[in-house]
Design an enzyme around this catalytic site. Structure first.
Site, PDB file in Angstrom:
ATOM      1  N   ARG A 123      18.471  -0.816 -74.822  1.00 18.29           N
ATOM      2  CA  ARG A 123      17.250  -0.281 -74.184  1.00 18.29           C
ATOM      3  C   ARG A 123      15.979  -0.713 -74.907  1.00 18.29           C
ATOM      4  O   ARG A 123      15.041   0.072 -75.061  1.00 18.29           O
ATOM      5  CB  ARG A 123      17.292   1.250 -74.094  1.00 18.29           C
ATOM      6  CG  ARG A 123      18.385   1.818 -73.287  1.00 18.29           C
ATOM      7  CD  ARG A 123      18.326   1.412 -71.788  1.00 18.29           C
ATOM      8  NE  ARG A 123      19.523   1.898 -71.150  1.00 18.29           N
ATOM      9  CZ  ARG A 123      20.660   1.196 -71.142  1.00 18.29           C
ATOM     10  NH1 ARG A 123      20.731  -0.001 -71.664  1.00 18.29           N
ATOM     11  NH2 ARG A 123      21.730   1.691 -70.567  1.00 18.29           N
ATOM     12  N   GLU A 145      13.760   7.618 -73.869  1.00 18.45           N
ATOM     13  CA  GLU A 145      13.884   6.313 -73.208  1.00 18.45           C
ATOM     14  C   GLU A 145      12.650   6.063 -72.323  1.00 18.45           C
ATOM     15  O   GLU A 145      12.185   4.942 -72.166  1.00 18.45           O
ATOM     16  CB  GLU A 145      15.165   6.302 -72.353  1.00 18.45           C
ATOM     17  CG  GLU A 145      15.430   4.966 -71.715  1.00 18.45           C
ATOM     18  CD  GLU A 145      16.770   4.905 -70.972  1.00 18.45           C
ATOM     19  OE1 GLU A 145      17.806   5.327 -71.510  1.00 18.45           O
ATOM     20  OE2 GLU A 145      16.763   4.407 -69.830  1.00 18.45           O
ATOM     21  N   SER A 159      17.459   8.547 -67.022  1.00 21.56           N
ATOM     22  CA  SER A 159      17.782   9.055 -68.367  1.00 21.56           C
ATOM     23  C   SER A 159      16.494   9.284 -69.155  1.00 21.56           C
ATOM     24  O   SER A 159      15.720   8.343 -69.341  1.00 21.56           O
ATOM     25  CB  SER A 159      18.624   8.045 -69.130  1.00 21.56           C
ATOM     26  OG  SER A 159      19.731   7.669 -68.360  1.00 21.56           O
TER      27      SER A 159
HETATM   28  C1  LIG Z   1      17.086   7.699 -60.895  1.00 18.71           C
HETATM   29  C2  LIG Z   1      16.881   6.680 -61.994  1.00 18.71           C
HETATM   30  C3  LIG Z   1      17.983   6.051 -62.554  1.00 18.71           C
HETATM   31  C4  LIG Z   1      17.810   5.098 -63.583  1.00 18.71           C
HETATM   32  N1  LIG Z   1      18.922   4.506 -64.116  1.00 18.71           N
HETATM   33  C5  LIG Z   1      18.784   3.587 -65.096  1.00 18.71           C
HETATM   34  C6  LIG Z   1      19.950   2.955 -65.668  1.00 18.71           C
HETATM   35  O1  LIG Z   1      21.079   3.204 -65.265  1.00 18.71           O
HETATM   36  N2  LIG Z   1      19.774   2.054 -66.658  1.00 18.71           N
HETATM   37  C7  LIG Z   1      18.525   1.720 -67.113  1.00 18.71           C
HETATM   38  O2  LIG Z   1      18.438   0.880 -68.019  1.00 18.71           O
HETATM   39  N3  LIG Z   1      17.416   2.304 -66.591  1.00 18.71           N
HETATM   40  C8  LIG Z   1      17.507   3.219 -65.611  1.00 18.71           C
HETATM   41  N4  LIG Z   1      16.393   3.824 -65.086  1.00 18.71           N
HETATM   42  C9  LIG Z   1      15.079   3.499 -65.635  1.00 18.71           C
HETATM   43  C10 LIG Z   1      14.281   2.453 -64.822  1.00 18.71           C
HETATM   44  O3  LIG Z   1      14.753   2.365 -63.513  1.00 18.71           O
HETATM   45  C11 LIG Z   1      14.330   1.057 -65.453  1.00 18.71           C
HETATM   46  O4  LIG Z   1      13.840   1.092 -66.768  1.00 18.71           O
HETATM   47  C12 LIG Z   1      13.531   0.031 -64.640  1.00 18.71           C
HETATM   48  O5  LIG Z   1      13.729  -1.255 -65.162  1.00 18.71           O
HETATM   49  C13 LIG Z   1      12.026   0.329 -64.621  1.00 18.71           C
HETATM   50  O6  LIG Z   1      11.430  -0.532 -63.670  1.00 18.71           O
HETATM   51  P1  LIG Z   1      10.019  -0.211 -63.044  1.00 18.71           P
HETATM   52  O7  LIG Z   1       9.601  -1.408 -62.258  1.00 18.71           O
HETATM   53  O8  LIG Z   1      10.049   1.066 -62.306  1.00 18.71           O
HETATM   54  O9  LIG Z   1       9.118  -0.095 -64.356  1.00 18.71           O
HETATM   55  P2  LIG Z   1       7.882   0.881 -64.602  1.00 18.71           P
HETATM   56  O10 LIG Z   1       8.372   2.289 -64.713  1.00 18.71           O
HETATM   57  O11 LIG Z   1       6.803   0.597 -63.632  1.00 18.71           O
HETATM   58  O12 LIG Z   1       7.421   0.393 -66.041  1.00 18.71           O
HETATM   59  C14 LIG Z   1       8.190   0.669 -67.193  1.00 18.71           C
HETATM   60  C15 LIG Z   1       7.496   0.019 -68.409  1.00 18.71           C
HETATM   61  O13 LIG Z   1       7.499  -1.392 -68.255  1.00 18.71           O
HETATM   62  C16 LIG Z   1       6.176  -1.934 -68.160  1.00 18.71           C
HETATM   63  N5  LIG Z   1       6.221  -2.972 -67.121  1.00 18.71           N
HETATM   64  C17 LIG Z   1       6.701  -2.841 -65.859  1.00 18.71           C
HETATM   65  N6  LIG Z   1       6.677  -4.035 -65.243  1.00 18.71           N
HETATM   66  C18 LIG Z   1       6.167  -4.926 -66.113  1.00 18.71           C
HETATM   67  C19 LIG Z   1       5.897  -6.345 -66.061  1.00 18.71           C
HETATM   68  N7  LIG Z   1       6.146  -7.068 -64.972  1.00 18.71           N
HETATM   69  N8  LIG Z   1       5.359  -6.933 -67.163  1.00 18.71           N
HETATM   70  C20 LIG Z   1       5.087  -6.208 -68.287  1.00 18.71           C
HETATM   71  N9  LIG Z   1       5.316  -4.883 -68.389  1.00 18.71           N
HETATM   72  C21 LIG Z   1       5.864  -4.250 -67.313  1.00 18.71           C
HETATM   73  C22 LIG Z   1       5.286  -0.753 -67.820  1.00 18.71           C
HETATM   74  O14 LIG Z   1       3.965  -0.948 -68.298  1.00 18.71           O
HETATM   75  C23 LIG Z   1       6.015   0.401 -68.521  1.00 18.71           C
HETATM   76  O15 LIG Z   1       5.687   0.431 -69.873  1.00 18.71           O
HETATM   77  C24 LIG Z   1      16.518   4.776 -64.055  1.00 18.71           C
HETATM   78  C25 LIG Z   1      15.405   5.417 -63.469  1.00 18.71           C
HETATM   79  C26 LIG Z   1      15.584   6.360 -62.448  1.00 18.71           C
HETATM   80  C27 LIG Z   1      14.380   7.015 -61.831  1.00 18.71           C
END
Ligand SMILES: Cc1cc2nc3c(=O)[nH]c(=O)nc-3n(C[C@H](O)[C@H](O)[C@H](O)COP(=O)(O)OP(=O)(O)OC[C@H]3O[C@@H](n4cnc5c(N)ncnc54)[C@H](O)[C@@H]3O)c2cc1C
Length: 340
Positions: A166, A336, A240
Site C-alpha cells: 500500500r 490507509e 479499508s
Molecule cells: C469500497 C472500497 C473498496 C476498496 N478496496 C480496495 C482494495 O481492495 N484494495 C486497495 O488497494 N484499495 C481499495 N480501496 C481504496 C481505493 O479504491 C484505491 O486506493 C484506489 O486506487 C483510489 O483511486 P481513486 O481514483 O479513487 O483515488 P483518489 O481517492 O481520488 O486519490 C487517492 C490519492 O491519490 C492521489 N491521486 C489520485 N489520482 C492521481 C493521479 N493521477 N496522479 C497523482 N496523484 C493522484 C490523490 O491526490 C490522493 O492522494 C477501496 C475503496 C473503497 C471505497
C-alpha cells in the site's frame, strides 16, 4: 483551452466518503495540454495542487484551500502483443474496474483478483492497490508522470516506483509534486490463477468449480466484494480505513497464546501480516456507531458515513480504535486513507 478554472466547488459528491467540503479552485484535466495551460497561464493558482481521481481513498477536511485537478484523461491501447503477453497502456482517468473487466473479457491474466476496486487507473500505483493475493506492482511496467515544477513528462519503470505494501514513491517523495497521466501493464495470456485466499476457494467450492479460469476468479472476487463490503453509494466509505499490520513472528506467537484463532498470512521467515478487520472486530468495534460515523457492521475494517459525518469525528473515532488496538494487541494501526 476548452475547460475552465472554477471556484468554490463542492467536493461531497466527488469522494466516496461524502463529507461536506469545498475546493477553493477546481479544474478538470481532459488533455495533457490542459495541464500545461493551467500551470503556465495561471501561475497564481492557490497551492497546494491536488489530483483527484475517483475520490475513493481520500477524505477532505472542511475546505481545501488549494487547487483540485480532477483527472479526466481517457484512452486504452494495446502497445505490444506476443504469443505469451500483451502490453496495455491506460490513461489515468479510466476507471480501474472497467480496465480489469476489459482484460478479463480478452482472457488475459494479471489483474483479475483486483476486480471491483473503485477509482481510476492513475491512482492504482499510488498505493500499489492489492486484494485477494495480488498487487498491481506485479503487472506495472511503466508509470507516466507529469512534474508540476518543470512541466516535464517522466516515465518511471517498475523498479523506480519503489512499490511496497500500500505504498510507492508517489505516496511519499513525489506526493502532490505531479500527476500520473498513464500506466502501462504487462498481462499474461497464460493464466496465473490465484486462489490462496480462503474466500475465493469457498466460492469456487460452492459453485463446484474445480478448474478456475481468469473469468471465474474475476466473478468470484466480484461476488465476495459485493457480499462483504459496504457500497459507498449506500453509505459513504473509503474501503479499508487502516492497513493490515506486519508484525514479528515472536509478537504473533505471543498473541496466539491468548487468541489461538488469530488469522495470519506469512510474509517471510520473520514476519506475518495480521488482518486489521479481525483485530477491530475482536475488540468489539464492529457495528459501533457514534452520531453519523461508525464501523461497518459488514466489515470492521471499513468506517462509514451514515449521513452528515464531519472529518473531525472520523479522525476521533479512528484514533479511539487505534488506541484500543494498541492497548489490547500492542499493535499500532496505520491509516490507509489519506485525510487532506
Ligand atoms: C469500497 C472500497 C473498496 C476498496 N478496496 C480496495 C482494495 O481492495 N484494495 C486497495 O488497494 N484499495 C481499495 N480501496 C481504496 C481505493 O479504491 C484505491 O486506493 C484506489 O486506487 C483510489 O483511486 P481513486 O481514483 O479513487 O483515488 P483518489 O481517492 O481520488 O486519490 C487517492 C490519492 O491519490 C492521489 N491521486 C489520485 N489520482 C492521481 C493521479 N493521477 N496522479 C497523482 N496523484 C493522484 C490523490 O491526490 C490522493 O492522494 C477501496 C475503496 C473503497 C471505497
Amino acid at each position: 483551452m476548452t475547460h475552465y478554472l472554477k471556484k468554490n466547488i463542492p467536493l461531497q459528491a466527488l469522494h466516496t466518503f461524502g463529507v461536506e467540503a469545498f475546493a477553493e479552485y477546481y479544474f478538470d484535466i481532459h488533455t495533457l495540454e490542459d495541464l500545461d495551460t493551467i500551470l503556465r497561464n495561471y501561475p497564481e493558482i492557490p497551492k497546494p495542487v491536488l489530483c483527484l481521481g475517483g475520490g475513493s481513498n481520500i477524505i477532505f477536511r472542511q475546505h481545501y484551500a488549494g487547487t483540485v485537478l480532477a483527472m479526466r484523461l481517457m484512452g486504452i491501447s494495446i502497445i505490444e502483443e506476443t504469443d505469451d503477453t500483451v502490453t496495455v497502456r491506460c490513461a489515468a482517468g479510466e476507471q480501474w474496474h472497467s480496465l480489469v473487466e476489459w482484460t478479463v473479457n480478452q482472457g488475459w491474466s494479471g489483474i483479475e483478483n483486483l476486480a471491483l476496486i473503485p477509482g481510476t487507473c492513475g491512482a492504482a500505483p499510488i498505493q500499489n492497490i492489492g486484494a485477494y493475493g495480488m498487487e498491481i506492482k506485479e503487472t506495472i511496467i511503466a508509470v507516466e508522470w507529469y512534474d508540476f515544477a518543470s512541466g516535464q513528462k517522466n516515465i518511471f519503470t517498475n523498479e523506480q516506483c519503489h512499490f511496497e505494501y500500500r505504498d510507492s514513491i508517489f505516496k511519499k517523495e513525489l506526493a502532490n509534486k505531479g500527476i500520473i497521466t498513464a500506466i502501462t501493464l504487462q498481462l499474461s495470456k497464460k493464466p496465473d490463477i490465484r486462489t490462496s485466499y480462503a474466500d475465493i476457494r469457498r466460492i469456487l467450492e460452492e459453485k463446484h468449480i474445480t478448474e478456475p479460469t481468469v473469468r471465474t476468479i474475476f466473478d468470484a472476487v466480484v461476488e465476495i466484494r459485493t457480499r462483504k463490503l459496504p457500497d459507498p453509494k449506500e453509505y459513504g466509505n473509503a474501503g479499508s480505513f487502516f492497513k493490515n499490520p506486519v508484525i514479528s513472528i515472536e509478537h504473533f506467537r505471543h498473541l496466539q497464546q491468548s487468541y489461538p484463532e488469530i488469522p495470519h498470512y506469512p510474509i517471510d521467515d520473520i514476519t506475518v501480516k495480521v488482518p486489521t478487520g479481525w483485530l477491530i472486530e475482536k475488540a468489539g468495534w464492529k457495528g459501533f456507531r457514534r452520531g453519523d460515523i461508525g464501523v461497518s457492521p459488514k466489515q470492521a475494517l471499513v468506517l462509514i458515513n451514515y449521513g452528515k459525518a464531519h472529518t473531525e469525528e472520523i479522525i476521533a473515532l479512528s484514533n479511539d480504535i487505534v488506541q484500543d488496538i494498541q492497548q489490547r494487541f500492542s499493535i499500532t494501526l496505520e491509516r490507509e486513507v489519506s485525510i487532506i
